[in-house]
Design an enzyme around this catalytic site. Structure first.
Site, PDB file in Angstrom:
ATOM      1  N   ASP A 106       3.348  -4.162   8.436  1.00  0.00           N
ATOM      2  CA  ASP A 106       1.870  -3.520   8.120  1.00  0.00           C
ATOM      3  C   ASP A 106       0.951  -4.502   8.182  1.00  0.00           C
ATOM      4  O   ASP A 106       0.595  -5.426   7.508  1.00  0.00           O
ATOM      5  CB  ASP A 106       1.795  -2.935   6.672  1.00  0.00           C
ATOM      6  CG  ASP A 106       0.644  -2.244   6.337  1.00  0.00           C
ATOM      7  OD1 ASP A 106      -0.471  -2.449   7.122  1.00  0.00           O
ATOM      8  OD2 ASP A 106       0.470  -1.769   5.252  1.00  0.00           O
ATOM      9  N   CYS A 130      -4.646   2.498  -3.932  1.00  0.00           N
ATOM     10  CA  CYS A 130      -3.385   2.723  -3.051  1.00  0.00           C
ATOM     11  C   CYS A 130      -2.151   1.948  -3.453  1.00  0.00           C
ATOM     12  O   CYS A 130      -1.653   1.769  -2.366  1.00  0.00           O
ATOM     13  CB  CYS A 130      -3.522   3.102  -1.709  1.00  0.00           C
ATOM     14  SG  CYS A 130      -4.811   4.388  -1.590  1.00  0.00           S
ATOM     15  N   LYS A 150     -10.171  -0.259  10.396  1.00  0.00           N
ATOM     16  CA  LYS A 150     -10.517  -1.203   9.419  1.00  0.00           C
ATOM     17  C   LYS A 150     -10.861  -2.682  10.493  1.00  0.00           C
ATOM     18  O   LYS A 150     -11.153  -3.684   9.811  1.00  0.00           O
ATOM     19  CB  LYS A 150      -9.238  -1.653   8.797  1.00  0.00           C
ATOM     20  CG  LYS A 150      -8.861  -0.468   7.813  1.00  0.00           C
ATOM     21  CD  LYS A 150      -7.575  -1.139   7.158  1.00  0.00           C
ATOM     22  CE  LYS A 150      -6.798   0.152   6.170  1.00  0.00           C
ATOM     23  NZ  LYS A 150      -7.756   0.749   5.075  1.00  0.00           N
ATOM     24  N   HIS A 194       0.962  -1.110  -0.076  1.00  0.00           N
ATOM     25  CA  HIS A 194       0.103   0.071  -0.006  1.00  0.00           C
ATOM     26  C   HIS A 194       0.954   1.114   0.062  1.00  0.00           C
ATOM     27  O   HIS A 194       2.050   1.154   0.776  1.00  0.00           O
ATOM     28  CB  HIS A 194      -0.984  -0.066   1.310  1.00  0.00           C
ATOM     29  CG  HIS A 194      -1.810   1.024   1.427  1.00  0.00           C
ATOM     30  ND1 HIS A 194      -1.715   2.344   1.592  1.00  0.00           N
ATOM     31  CD2 HIS A 194      -3.243   0.992   1.249  1.00  0.00           C
ATOM     32  CE1 HIS A 194      -2.762   2.818   1.784  1.00  0.00           C
ATOM     33  NE2 HIS A 194      -3.766   2.282   1.514  1.00  0.00           N
ATOM     34  N   GLN A 251      -4.216  -5.226   7.091  1.00  0.00           N
ATOM     35  CA  GLN A 251      -5.181  -6.143   6.816  1.00  0.00           C
ATOM     36  C   GLN A 251      -5.327  -7.356   7.066  1.00  0.00           C
ATOM     37  O   GLN A 251      -5.955  -8.381   6.910  1.00  0.00           O
ATOM     38  CB  GLN A 251      -5.260  -6.150   4.949  1.00  0.00           C
ATOM     39  CG  GLN A 251      -5.097  -4.912   4.376  1.00  0.00           C
ATOM     40  CD  GLN A 251      -6.605  -4.437   4.387  1.00  0.00           C
ATOM     41  OE1 GLN A 251      -7.638  -5.087   4.891  1.00  0.00           O
ATOM     42  NE2 GLN A 251      -7.019  -3.141   4.131  1.00  0.00           N
TER      43      GLN A 251
HETATM   44  C1  LIG Z   1      -2.215  -2.616   3.666  1.00  0.00           C
HETATM   45  C2  LIG Z   1      -2.699  -1.254   4.311  1.00  0.00           C
HETATM   46  N1  LIG Z   1      -1.687  -0.489   4.878  1.00  0.00           N
HETATM   47  C3  LIG Z   1      -1.811   0.481   5.110  1.00  0.00           C
HETATM   48  C4  LIG Z   1      -3.193   1.393   4.899  1.00  0.00           C
HETATM   49  C5  LIG Z   1      -3.419   2.702   5.480  1.00  0.00           C
HETATM   50  O1  LIG Z   1      -4.249   2.977   6.726  1.00  0.00           O
HETATM   51  P1  LIG Z   1      -4.991   4.423   7.189  1.00  0.00           P
HETATM   52  O2  LIG Z   1      -5.307   4.862   5.639  1.00  0.00           O
HETATM   53  O3  LIG Z   1      -5.993   3.941   7.906  1.00  0.00           O
HETATM   54  O4  LIG Z   1      -3.761   5.160   7.473  1.00  0.00           O
HETATM   55  C6  LIG Z   1      -4.202   0.566   4.569  1.00  0.00           C
HETATM   56  C7  LIG Z   1      -5.486   1.029   4.337  1.00  0.00           C
HETATM   57  O5  LIG Z   1      -5.893   2.026   3.423  1.00  0.00           O
HETATM   58  C8  LIG Z   1      -3.899  -0.952   4.137  1.00  0.00           C
HETATM   59  O6  LIG Z   1      -4.760  -1.470   3.532  1.00  0.00           O
END
Ligand SMILES: Cc1ncc(COP(=O)(O)O)c(C=O)c1O
Lengths: 147, 420
Positions: free
Chosen positions: B211, B377, B237, B134, B214
């Site tokens: 990270d 993203c 999430k 991401h 998910q």
């Molecule tokens: C794998 C992953 N990493 C990071 C993020 C970023 O999370 P946030 O937008 O809540 O900071 C997301 C979600 O959009 C994600 O799916």
């Protein structure tokens, strides 16, 4: 018009154009080139204009995007060939106000041709940028020709 | 005991919505999940009864707020298999990753002194990420590399989106200082091999950043057992509120890191020209904190633990298989990521042949079905797979079999509608 049926958005003419993509392909000797990108979905267009003697001779384009953006570019290339820059600008203004009308303006078929089939987009605000993509690229390109 | 989905659903007010004259079928939980009443109630109760700034003032409400804030931290620590001091509240995963990157960058400028030496980066050092990240776990490292002169190196994926472990072995080496990767891909639903990647990084003393955005909503996480140095997640999430997330860090690492955001509540003493900082986690929590959100997130993990993360995972895997099997059976649909039968969470990215994802999303929305469209993203991954965009359906504990069936039925009608 209402959002009753998704066909009001994706009218048959629109789906036709999304497949046929009139004007697809870049021109060999463009007078102006412009580039557009739709930030929300990454759709892109490169648009070529060839102009001479105060008239837009033809428009060619490449890129990728949703049915609405592709159909819109296809319709645009049908409409603007043979118009003066001022006439183009009038089409553009009329097209934009149709899209911003929230269902109140069905468009001027004489001026906009098949593009009146995009009038349904005005009821789907997130999709207005898709329909505008080619047109804002045209607007940008027009600033660089002396027609 | 399997989850009682009807009973679960009754606790999510948003699921009573109708969209375009259809009951809402919410299949965008990977973007943000819906929230159960216990989470909303926990926030409201705090705001109505105990609202005060934490760690400041001696009045009753301030003491109650501090107590609730800190017990929420303990709750998250228990959920993640960590100690409370290892849990830093952040605004979300993006904020947590930037906190890390800027802390390392400050260390690289000499901040934090000798204890922070192991975070110092410069030319010749390498930061390793994967091609499926991401943007939140990519751009902070790109920027860190640009600021410090370090080099960013990706581990590629194969045509199916599988992480190239043969490449990981090549890329991770003596110059690797940080290895950052997603536990679960937000596009493919695949679960990455954490143990193998950690083992590679350990061989060269690199720091491992996981990270867990998910994975945390779907799997039982034990960060100590996973043996990572840092992990990040977003509360919204995993049934929790927006605006709250967690940075987990091994205690000795957090205590050695220089702060990123500075200001109130993170100091021991302040002179006009300099300041001394508190140990973690307070060192990284400058300013007035998102207390109701932290309490809401603690209520969310209570909710998940009451369901049982093993049961949640089991149900989730079942939904993931239902999505991939159902989609694969529809002509003209290509599912990204693991094949049917291979492990995946309740998430499936897919392509509808000849129809752009934006149009797919619009068609499904007309049926009340919410999915995500675009590049999610993860632009480099899409580019690698030769795609501009895809559509993603993702599930949660409240997703029913009937919803999956309605979704599959809808997808099955898209190509005819667009004459693809
Ligand atoms: C794998 C992953 N990493 C990071 C993020 C970023 O999370 P946030 O937008 O809540 O900071 C997301 C979600 O959009 C994600 O799916």
């Amino acid at each position: 018009m209402s959002r009753q049926d998704l066909r009001n958005l994706y009218q048959d003419v629109l789906v036709d154009h999304s497949h046929e993509r009139h004007g697809y392909g870049l021109l060999e000797d463009p007078t102006a080139e412009s580039h557009g990108i739709n930030r929300s979905c990454g759709d892109e267009i490169t648009l070529h204009i060839r102009a001479g003697d105060g008239v837009i001779e033809s428009v060619g384009w490449t890129g990728h995007g949703c049915a609405i953006s592709q159909a819109s570019a296809s319709m645009l290339s049908d409409i603007v060939a043979g118009l003066t820059r001022d006439e183009c600008t009038r089409c553009l203004d009329r097209f934009r106000s149709m899209l911003q009308s929230r269902g109140k303006d069905d468009g001027d078929e004489e001026l906009l041709g098949d593009a009146v089939a995009l009038s349904g987009v005005s009821l789907y605000p997130p999709r207005i940028n898709c329909a505008m993509l080619a047109w804002t690229a045209l607007e940008d390109g027009l600033t660089r020709i002396d027609a | 005991m399997p989850l009682d989905i009807d009973r679960i659903r009754a606790q999510f007010p948003a699921l009573r919505r109708r969209v375009n004259d259809h009951p809402l079928v919410y299949l965008d939980s990977a973007a943000t999940s819906q929230k159960p009443s216990v989470v909303l109630d926990a926030e409201r109760t705090f705001l109505e009864q105990h609202n005060a700034a934490v760690h400041r003032g001696a009045h009753t409400l301030a003491a109650e707020a501090t107590e609730l804030f800190e017990s929420s931290r303990e709750r998250l620590a228990r959920f993640l298999g960590a100690a409370p001091e290892e849990i830093v509240w952040t605004a979300g995963a993006t904020a947590a990753l930037n906190l890390l990157a800027y802390s390392f960058s400050n260390a690289s400028r000499g901040r934090g002194g000798e204890p922070a030496e192991r975070f110092r980066l410069g030319p010749g050092d390498e930061l390793v990420v994967t091609e499926l990240e991401h943007h939140a776990n990519l751009i902070p490292w790109q920027e860190l590399a640009a600021r410090t002169g370090a080099t960013l190196r990706p581990i590629g994926v194969d045509d199916a989106g599988r992480l190239r472990m043969d490449e990981a072995v090549e890329v991770i080496g003596e110059h690797t200082r940080v290895l950052a990767f997603a536990h679960v891909s937000n596009v493919l639903g695949a679960i990455n091999p954490v143990a193998e990647l950690v083992a590679l990084a350990r061989r060269f003393g690199a720091l491992v950043v996981l990270d867990a955005c998910q994975s945390a909503p779907h799997l039982s996480l034990d960060l100590k057992a996973l043996d990572v140095d840092f992990a990040v997640l977003s509360g919204h999430k995993m049934l929790g509120p927006l605006g709250i997330g967690v940075l987990y860090g091994r205690r000795e690492l957090l205590d050695a890191m220089p702060p990123f955001l500075t200001g109130g509540s993170m100091i021991t003493s302040v002179m006009m020209e300099r300041a001394e900082y508190l140990p973690s986690p307070a060192r990284f929590e400058a300013g007035t904190q998102p207390v109701s959100q932290a309490i809401g997130l603690a209520a969310a993990v209570d909710f998940l633990d009451e369901l049982g993360m093993e049961q949640v995972h089991e149900r989730d895997a079942e939904l993931g298989q239902a999505l991939v099997t159902g989609l694969t059976a529809i002509p003209g649909i290509r599912v990204l990521g693991p094949a049917p039968g291979e492990p995946r969470v309740g998430l499936a990215g897919f392509i509808v042949d000849g129809v752009h994802s934006h149009d797919v999303g619009q068609f499904l929305d007309e049926l009340g079905i919410a999915v995500r469209v675009g590049h999610h993203c993860a632009e480099p991954l899409h580019r690698r797979l030769g795609l501009a965009a895809s559509t993603r359906a993702s599930t949660s504990v409240y997703t029913t079999d009937a919803e999956v069936a309605a979704f599959l039925d809808g997808v099955g009608r898209i190509r005819a509608f667009f004459r693809a």
